[in-house]
Design an enzyme around this catalytic site. Structure first.
Site, PDB file in Angstrom:
ATOM      1  CG  ASP A  83     123.761 128.764  10.207  1.00  0.00           C
ATOM      2  OD1 ASP A  83     123.351 128.753   9.084  1.00  0.00           O
ATOM      3  OD2 ASP A  83     124.342 129.541  10.881  1.00  0.00           O
ATOM      4  CB  ALA A 207     123.886 139.528   6.770  1.00  0.00           C
TER       5      ALA A 207
HETATM    6  P1  13P Z   1     127.914 136.662   9.895  1.00  0.00           P
HETATM    7  O1  13P Z   1     128.594 136.085  10.847  1.00  0.00           O
HETATM    8  O2  13P Z   1     128.863 137.182   9.011  1.00  0.00           O
HETATM    9  O3  13P Z   1     126.931 137.415  10.299  1.00  0.00           O
HETATM   10  O4  13P Z   1     127.056 135.465   8.971  1.00  0.00           O
HETATM   11  C1  13P Z   1     126.268 134.719   9.483  1.00  0.00           C
HETATM   12  C2  13P Z   1     125.777 133.460   8.856  1.00  0.00           C
HETATM   13  O5  13P Z   1     125.802 133.540   7.589  1.00  0.00           O
HETATM   14  C3  13P Z   1     125.250 132.274   9.495  1.00  0.00           C
HETATM   15  O6  13P Z   1     125.052 131.072   8.627  1.00  0.00           O
END
Ligand code: 13P
Length: 281
Positions: A83, A207
């Site tokens: 990520d 989200a």
């Molecule tokens: P949140 O931390 O707002 O749930 O977002 C998660 C995200 O988009 C990780 O890339």
């Protein structure tokens, strides 16, 4: 266990079915277990995400092996994803370690630079048969201003996908990382427009705190991957704090399970909430 099919192929299926995968970040054994208990209990696939900080915290081989072993143990169809990879080198290390999918996030760079580095990553990932996600537009990261906007322009998204060959694209339509002060208003028209003119699997970051109905509407309009992190950290730490405040127990094996189970409950509810069977047709 690697999913039977590649994530690229899975996204193609999901695009046709108007469905989405939940992509959950994990930080340690307990949060990973929490997520997988949820996916296992209702037999749903899941993407397991690691950020650079989580990789540094756990160590790349340990994080990778743990995720892989736990996917097998819980018999969950899943993919391990980087990520917000911020460099070609980090992406390369993750691909070498066996990640099924990587994100290269050069969204804060000028368009041409974003295209250039993403293209390089796509070329590299091809050798591994891995999925690549990139980001276009401004999705506030933790600590960044949520007032600033820089929504993804549909025409730019089309050009970006064509020039880079990315499989998945994170778009800026009003979501942000971390909790929101007010309920976010997603630009759903923009999402539909982007979905109409690009063939990439569209990704919604940030989200946490977005109402389930809005998530479902976003899926209906083309979102294929929903990223969830903050709510997982939050429920885990809150539950842990409450437990520690009321119990004088030093056996961590008696303390952690309630926090792990709270993650399971949260993720199970999210997985069920984004099921689209009932509104496909
Ligand atoms: P949140 O931390 O707002 O749930 O977002 C998660 C995200 O988009 C990780 O890339």
């Amino acid at each position: 266990m690697k999913g039977n099919i590649t994530l690229q192929k899975k996204f193609k299926e999901l695009q046709q079915q108007r469905q989405a995968l939940l992509a959950t970040n994990f930080y340690n054994f307990e949060t990973l277990k929490g997520v997988l208990q949820a996916a296992c209990s209702i037999k749903k696939p899941v993407i397991l995400q690691l950020t650079k900080s989580s990789i540094e915290y756990m160590g790349l081989p340990a994080a990778m092996d743990l995720a892989e072993t736990m996917l097998k143990f819980y018999r969950v169809e899943g993919w391990i994803h980087l990520d917000h990879g911020d460099s070609y080198e980090l992406v390369a290390a993750c691909l070498d370690a066996g990640f099924h999918s990587v994100m290269i996030d050069a969204s804060e760079k000028p368009f041409e630079e974003n295209v250039a580095v993403t293209k390089e990553v796509v070329k590299l990932a091809e050798k591994y048969g891995a999925n690549v996600e990139a980001e276009l537009g401004y999705v506030a990261k933790l600590g960044q201003s949520k007032e600033k906007t820089g929504f993804t322009e549909p025409a730019e998204a089309k050009l970006f996908v064509e020039e880079t060959g990315v499989n998945a694209l994170a778009i800026a339509i009003g979501s942000a990382h971390g909790f929101y002060k007010e309920e976010p208003k997603l630009d759903l028209e923009r999402l539909s427009e982007i979905n109409k003119i690009t063939n990439a699997a569209l990704v919604l970051h940030g989200a946490s705190g977005i109402p389930h109905d809005t998530l479902r509407e976003a899926i209906k309009r083309g979102i294929c991957k929903i990223n969830l992190a903050t709510e997982i950290k939050n429920i885990f730490m809150k539950t842990l704090k409450n437990k520690l405040a009321t119990e004088n127990e030093i056996d961590l094996r008696k303390i952690f399970p309630s926090a792990t189970d709270a993650v399971t409950e949260l993720v199970k509810n999210k997985l069920l909430a984004i099921q689209m069977e009932d509104i496909i047709n």
